[in-house]
Design an enzyme around this catalytic site. Structure first.
Site, PDB file in Angstrom:
ATOM      1  N   ASP A  36       0.818  -1.217   0.000  1.00 18.01           N
ATOM      2  CA  ASP A  36       0.000   0.000   0.000  1.00 18.01           C
ATOM      3  C   ASP A  36       0.850   1.265   0.000  1.00 18.01           C
ATOM      4  O   ASP A  36       0.431   2.315   0.478  1.00 18.01           O
ATOM      5  CB  ASP A  36      -0.952  -0.010   1.203  1.00 18.01           C
ATOM      6  CG  ASP A  36      -0.207  -0.135   2.516  1.00 18.01           C
ATOM      7  OD1 ASP A  36       1.038  -0.287   2.477  1.00 18.01           O
ATOM      8  OD2 ASP A  36      -0.852  -0.067   3.575  1.00 18.01           O
ATOM      9  N   HIS A 240      22.987   0.208 -19.884  1.00 17.18           N
ATOM     10  CA  HIS A 240      22.022   0.557 -18.842  1.00 17.18           C
ATOM     11  C   HIS A 240      22.361  -0.144 -17.529  1.00 17.18           C
ATOM     12  O   HIS A 240      21.511  -0.793 -16.912  1.00 17.18           O
ATOM     13  CB  HIS A 240      20.590   0.226 -19.283  1.00 17.18           C
ATOM     14  CG  HIS A 240      20.078   1.178 -20.314  1.00 17.18           C
ATOM     15  ND1 HIS A 240      18.942   0.968 -21.057  1.00 17.18           N
ATOM     16  CD2 HIS A 240      20.554   2.375 -20.738  1.00 17.18           C
ATOM     17  CE1 HIS A 240      18.757   1.975 -21.881  1.00 17.18           C
ATOM     18  NE2 HIS A 240      19.724   2.849 -21.716  1.00 17.18           N
ATOM     19  N   ASP A 257      26.455   8.241 -15.571  1.00 15.73           N
ATOM     20  CA  ASP A 257      25.383   8.871 -16.348  1.00 15.73           C
ATOM     21  C   ASP A 257      24.266   9.136 -15.355  1.00 15.73           C
ATOM     22  O   ASP A 257      23.532   8.222 -14.975  1.00 15.73           O
ATOM     23  CB  ASP A 257      24.936   7.926 -17.471  1.00 15.73           C
ATOM     24  CG  ASP A 257      23.884   8.561 -18.382  1.00 15.73           C
ATOM     25  OD1 ASP A 257      23.347   9.624 -18.023  1.00 15.73           O
ATOM     26  OD2 ASP A 257      23.610   7.981 -19.451  1.00 15.73           O
ATOM     27  N   ASP A 268      20.755  15.544 -18.348  1.00 18.26           N
ATOM     28  CA  ASP A 268      21.205  14.188 -18.710  1.00 18.26           C
ATOM     29  C   ASP A 268      22.701  14.257 -19.025  1.00 18.26           C
ATOM     30  O   ASP A 268      23.084  14.591 -20.144  1.00 18.26           O
ATOM     31  CB  ASP A 268      20.386  13.706 -19.922  1.00 18.26           C
ATOM     32  CG  ASP A 268      20.714  12.269 -20.305  1.00 18.26           C
ATOM     33  OD1 ASP A 268      21.502  11.618 -19.599  1.00 18.26           O
ATOM     34  OD2 ASP A 268      20.171  11.808 -21.324  1.00 18.26           O
ATOM     35  N   HIS A 347      24.660   2.944 -30.035  1.00 17.14           N
ATOM     36  CA  HIS A 347      23.459   3.746 -29.767  1.00 17.14           C
ATOM     37  C   HIS A 347      23.484   5.018 -30.589  1.00 17.14           C
ATOM     38  O   HIS A 347      24.442   5.275 -31.327  1.00 17.14           O
ATOM     39  CB  HIS A 347      23.325   4.043 -28.270  1.00 17.14           C
ATOM     40  CG  HIS A 347      24.512   4.738 -27.650  1.00 17.14           C
ATOM     41  ND1 HIS A 347      24.820   6.059 -27.897  1.00 17.14           N
ATOM     42  CD2 HIS A 347      25.468   4.287 -26.786  1.00 17.14           C
ATOM     43  CE1 HIS A 347      25.892   6.395 -27.195  1.00 17.14           C
ATOM     44  NE2 HIS A 347      26.311   5.325 -26.526  1.00 17.14           N
ATOM     45  N   HIS A 351      19.374  12.654 -28.142  1.00 17.73           N
ATOM     46  CA  HIS A 351      17.903  12.649 -28.139  1.00 17.73           C
ATOM     47  C   HIS A 351      17.430  13.991 -27.617  1.00 17.73           C
ATOM     48  O   HIS A 351      18.168  14.702 -26.924  1.00 17.73           O
ATOM     49  CB  HIS A 351      17.385  11.508 -27.253  1.00 17.73           C
ATOM     50  CG  HIS A 351      18.023  11.471 -25.883  1.00 17.73           C
ATOM     51  ND1 HIS A 351      17.583  12.246 -24.839  1.00 17.73           N
ATOM     52  CD2 HIS A 351      19.097  10.785 -25.407  1.00 17.73           C
ATOM     53  CE1 HIS A 351      18.343  12.019 -23.780  1.00 17.73           C
ATOM     54  NE2 HIS A 351      19.282  11.142 -24.095  1.00 17.73           N
ATOM     55  N   HIS A 358      14.038  11.384 -22.359  1.00 17.59           N
ATOM     56  CA  HIS A 358      13.979  11.157 -23.809  1.00 17.59           C
ATOM     57  C   HIS A 358      12.740  11.906 -24.247  1.00 17.59           C
ATOM     58  O   HIS A 358      11.634  11.360 -24.252  1.00 17.59           O
ATOM     59  CB  HIS A 358      13.896   9.662 -24.135  1.00 17.59           C
ATOM     60  CG  HIS A 358      15.140   8.924 -23.742  1.00 17.59           C
ATOM     61  ND1 HIS A 358      15.222   7.567 -23.664  1.00 17.59           N
ATOM     62  CD2 HIS A 358      16.379   9.376 -23.412  1.00 17.59           C
ATOM     63  CE1 HIS A 358      16.445   7.204 -23.301  1.00 17.59           C
ATOM     64  NE2 HIS A 358      17.156   8.291 -23.128  1.00 17.59           N
ATOM     65  N   GLU A 381      26.044  12.603 -27.111  1.00 13.33           N
ATOM     66  CA  GLU A 381      26.592  11.576 -26.210  1.00 13.33           C
ATOM     67  C   GLU A 381      27.248  10.404 -26.935  1.00 13.33           C
ATOM     68  O   GLU A 381      26.770   9.273 -26.853  1.00 13.33           O
ATOM     69  CB  GLU A 381      25.502  11.064 -25.272  1.00 13.33           C
ATOM     70  CG  GLU A 381      24.181  10.669 -25.928  1.00 13.33           C
ATOM     71  CD  GLU A 381      23.167  10.128 -24.915  1.00 13.33           C
ATOM     72  OE1 GLU A 381      23.521   9.215 -24.159  1.00 13.33           O
ATOM     73  OE2 GLU A 381      22.039  10.636 -24.885  1.00 13.33           O
ATOM     74  N   TYR A 385      32.504   1.367 -26.153  1.00 14.15           N
ATOM     75  CA  TYR A 385      32.388   0.397 -25.063  1.00 14.15           C
ATOM     76  C   TYR A 385      33.087  -0.892 -25.472  1.00 14.15           C
ATOM     77  O   TYR A 385      32.668  -1.557 -26.412  1.00 14.15           O
ATOM     78  CB  TYR A 385      30.906   0.123 -24.769  1.00 14.15           C
ATOM     79  CG  TYR A 385      30.104   1.399 -24.677  1.00 14.15           C
ATOM     80  CD1 TYR A 385      29.994   2.099 -23.477  1.00 14.15           C
ATOM     81  CD2 TYR A 385      29.499   1.948 -25.823  1.00 14.15           C
ATOM     82  CE1 TYR A 385      29.282   3.290 -23.408  1.00 14.15           C
ATOM     83  CE2 TYR A 385      28.791   3.143 -25.764  1.00 14.15           C
ATOM     84  CZ  TYR A 385      28.687   3.811 -24.558  1.00 14.15           C
ATOM     85  OH  TYR A 385      27.995   4.996 -24.488  1.00 14.15           O
ATOM     86  N   ARG A 402      31.727   7.252 -22.241  1.00 11.55           N
ATOM     87  CA  ARG A 402      30.681   8.082 -22.856  1.00 11.55           C
ATOM     88  C   ARG A 402      30.842   9.489 -22.292  1.00 11.55           C
ATOM     89  O   ARG A 402      31.172   9.644 -21.114  1.00 11.55           O
ATOM     90  CB  ARG A 402      29.280   7.530 -22.560  1.00 11.55           C
ATOM     91  CG  ARG A 402      28.172   8.377 -23.164  1.00 11.55           C
ATOM     92  CD  ARG A 402      26.787   7.680 -23.229  1.00 11.55           C
ATOM     93  NE  ARG A 402      26.201   7.367 -21.950  1.00 11.55           N
ATOM     94  CZ  ARG A 402      26.118   6.165 -21.434  1.00 11.55           C
ATOM     95  NH1 ARG A 402      26.615   5.124 -22.075  1.00 11.55           N
ATOM     96  NH2 ARG A 402      25.560   5.974 -20.245  1.00 11.55           N
ATOM     97  N   GLU A 404      28.598  13.069 -22.305  1.00 12.63           N
ATOM     98  CA  GLU A 404      27.262  13.543 -22.687  1.00 12.63           C
ATOM     99  C   GLU A 404      26.998  14.941 -22.139  1.00 12.63           C
ATOM    100  O   GLU A 404      27.105  15.171 -20.934  1.00 12.63           O
ATOM    101  CB  GLU A 404      26.208  12.565 -22.142  1.00 12.63           C
ATOM    102  CG  GLU A 404      24.774  13.006 -22.377  1.00 12.63           C
ATOM    103  CD  GLU A 404      23.746  11.953 -21.958  1.00 12.63           C
ATOM    104  OE1 GLU A 404      24.040  11.157 -21.035  1.00 12.63           O
ATOM    105  OE2 GLU A 404      22.653  11.940 -22.546  1.00 12.63           O
TER     106      GLU A 404
HETATM  107  N1  GLY Z   1      20.566   8.661 -19.384  1.00  7.08           N
HETATM  108  C1  GLY Z   1      19.799   8.239 -20.467  1.00  7.08           C
HETATM  109  C2  GLY Z   1      20.424   8.558 -21.744  1.00  7.08           C
HETATM  110  O1  GLY Z   1      21.555   8.990 -21.778  1.00  7.08           O
HETATM  111  O2  GLY Z   1      19.818   8.477 -22.774  1.00  7.08           O
HETATM  112 MN    MN Z   2      21.019  10.764 -22.932  1.00  9.35          MN
HETATM  113 MN    MN Z   3      22.512   9.915 -20.143  1.00  9.47          MN
END
Ligand code: GLY
Ligand code: MN
Ligand code: MN
Length: 435
Positions: A36, A240, A257, A268, A347, A351, A358, A381, A385, A402, A404
């Site tokens: 709950d 992820h 990240d 982000d 990737h 975005h 996103h 970004e 890897y 990465r 970003e």
């Molecule tokens: N942190 C999510 C992305 O970089 O898209």
């Molecule tokens: Mn991102």
């Molecule tokens: Mn990110």
């Protein structure tokens, strides 16, 4: 422009676009976490964008055909017994005043008012997002109304996605939104600096997560805008990775990240740095490839540039860089054609960013990549890897990088909202106290 004016301006724009159609919009439902107890409540982004309302249990009708009440809100009524548990609720009069609506009423009246509005509407727009029940309910109402008014030739012809209008609006940030995104970016950048300074061999990934998330909340953010990723060594190669469970080892690179949500707006940010504060030669080789691509893409982002050219440029520079350092072998053309780069870069380059991390808004219009315009905000970004099981040259294995940043397109070019956190090798080493 601030306060309620921004929401009114958005509703006015929506009303113009609706013509003789009606928008019937539901707030986000609460989500159970266990038994709950609920997850902290977060309003539906479209509902918030049009109303500024952040409490659960609400809905609204925006109806150009309703002369007296074009904007009606339906909210949970005051109820002293419940308010003792969940906090005070505004009266309907207070809701009207605070949110600038023409009529505020009990959520129990939502259905009747919606049915009335539907009778005169040519189409109905609903927020489809994650609220499937609402969509089904509106479909049932629509069928009911069409039966009732069939003989007078009325009733809406169909249901449209509200997002078809609001997501296009949300793509171009107004001054108020830019201000909030700057704040989200600044809190997040400061948190990254603190995490870099706290990093050392022997610390656990979750401890760095705690440093970041403490700062997000301490500075007035709602918390993380998405699940924080803190991965050291091989964990940095998992896109992820959110377990954040392992001990950081000497010689690891750490990929973080993570970013704050501030007054509903997301930042982000990703940074990658050596746990002990000094890059090894191999770490630096990989890092420099990513950094060079990231800086070139940011440099190229300006009004009129087709969005997809940023990814094309990124890919070109990453592949050239990977060839140069001996991570990839063979001809450039073959690597691109056969997508061999996907072993290490799998990737997109970025975005849209805004109320959702996103963020909504189309990337293609009429089959063409859309051109950048002032007010758009997106991430840049690139990453490489190389996991420990890879057959890459051994010195690169177990390194994920990465970088970003969050970029706002301006009339002149762009502004990097997240440049408060260092990314040059020398700056990072100096910040971590090893230079
Ligand atoms: N942190 C999510 C992305 O970089 O898209
Ligand atoms: Mn991102
Ligand atoms: Mn990110």
């Amino acid at each position: 422009m601030s306060g309620m004016t921004v929401y009114k301006r958005r509703r006015d724009e929506l009303i113009k676009k609706l013509g003789r159609s009606v928008a019937i919009v539901k707030g986000a439902p609460e989500q159970t976490r266990s038994h709950d107890t609920e997850y902290p409540y977060r309003q539906d982004s479209d509902f918030f964008y049009l109303t500024g309302y952040t409490e659960p249990g609400a809905a609204c009708i925006i109806d150009p055909n309703n002369q007296d009440h074009p904007f009606q809100m339906f909210v949970l009524p005051q109820d002293p017994k419940k308010e003792v548990w969940t906090g005070w609720r505004l009266s309907f009069e207070e809701t009207e005043k605070k949110f600038g609506c023409d009529r505020a009423a009990d959520i129990a009246e939502f259905e009747n008012s919606a049915l009335e509005s539907l009778k005169k509407a040519t189409k109905v727009y609903t927020n489809l997002n994650h609220n499937k029940d609402h969509h089904h309910t509106v479909l049932e109402w629509l069928q009911q109304v069409r039966k009732e008014v069939q003989r007078s030739g009325g009733g809406p012809e169909g249901i449209e996605s509200l997002g078809a209008i609001t997501h296009e609006m949300r793509l171009i940030k107004d001054a108020h939104e830019v201000e909030l995104m700057e704040k989200a970016a600044q809190i997040s950048a400061d948190a990254h600096i603190r995490a870099m300074q706290a990093s050392k061999p022997g610390i656990f990934e979750y401890q760095l997560q705690a440093v970041l998330e403490h700062h997000f909340v301490y500075e007035g953010g709602a918390g993380p805008a998405y699940t924080s990723i803190v991965g050291a060594g091989d964990n940095a190669t998992v896109l992820h990775y959110v377990k954040n469970a392992d001990e950081v080892k000497d010689g690891d690179m750490i990929l973080i990240d993570a970013a704050a949500e501030y007054q509903m707006y997301a930042a982000d940010i990703t940074r990658t740095f050596p746990a002990n504060g000094t890059f090894t030669k191999a770490q630096r080789e990989l890092y420099d490839v990513v950094l060079k691509a990231q800086k070139a893409v940011i440099e190229a982002a300006k009004p009129g540039v087709p969005y997809k050219t940023l990814h094309e440029l990124d890919l070109k520079l990453l592949v050239e860089g990977m060839l140069e350092i001996g991570l990839l072998e063979g001809s450039y053309d073959e690597i691109i054609e056969e997508k061999k780069y996907q072993d290490y870069f799998m990737h997109n380059t970025g975005h849209w960013l805004g109320l959702d991390v996103h963020d909504m808004g189309k990337y293609m219009v009429d089959g063409e990549s859309r051109s950048l315009e002032p007010g758009m905000v997106f991430t840049v970004e690139p990453g490489i890897y190389v996991n420990s099981r890879s057959d890459a040259p051994e010195r690169f294995r177990g390194i994920g990088v990465r970088i970003e940043d969050n970029i706002l397109i301006t009339e002149e070019g762009n502004r990097n909202l997240t440049d408060g956190v260092p990314k040059e090798v020398d700056e990072i080493e100096a910040l971590m106290g090893r230079k």
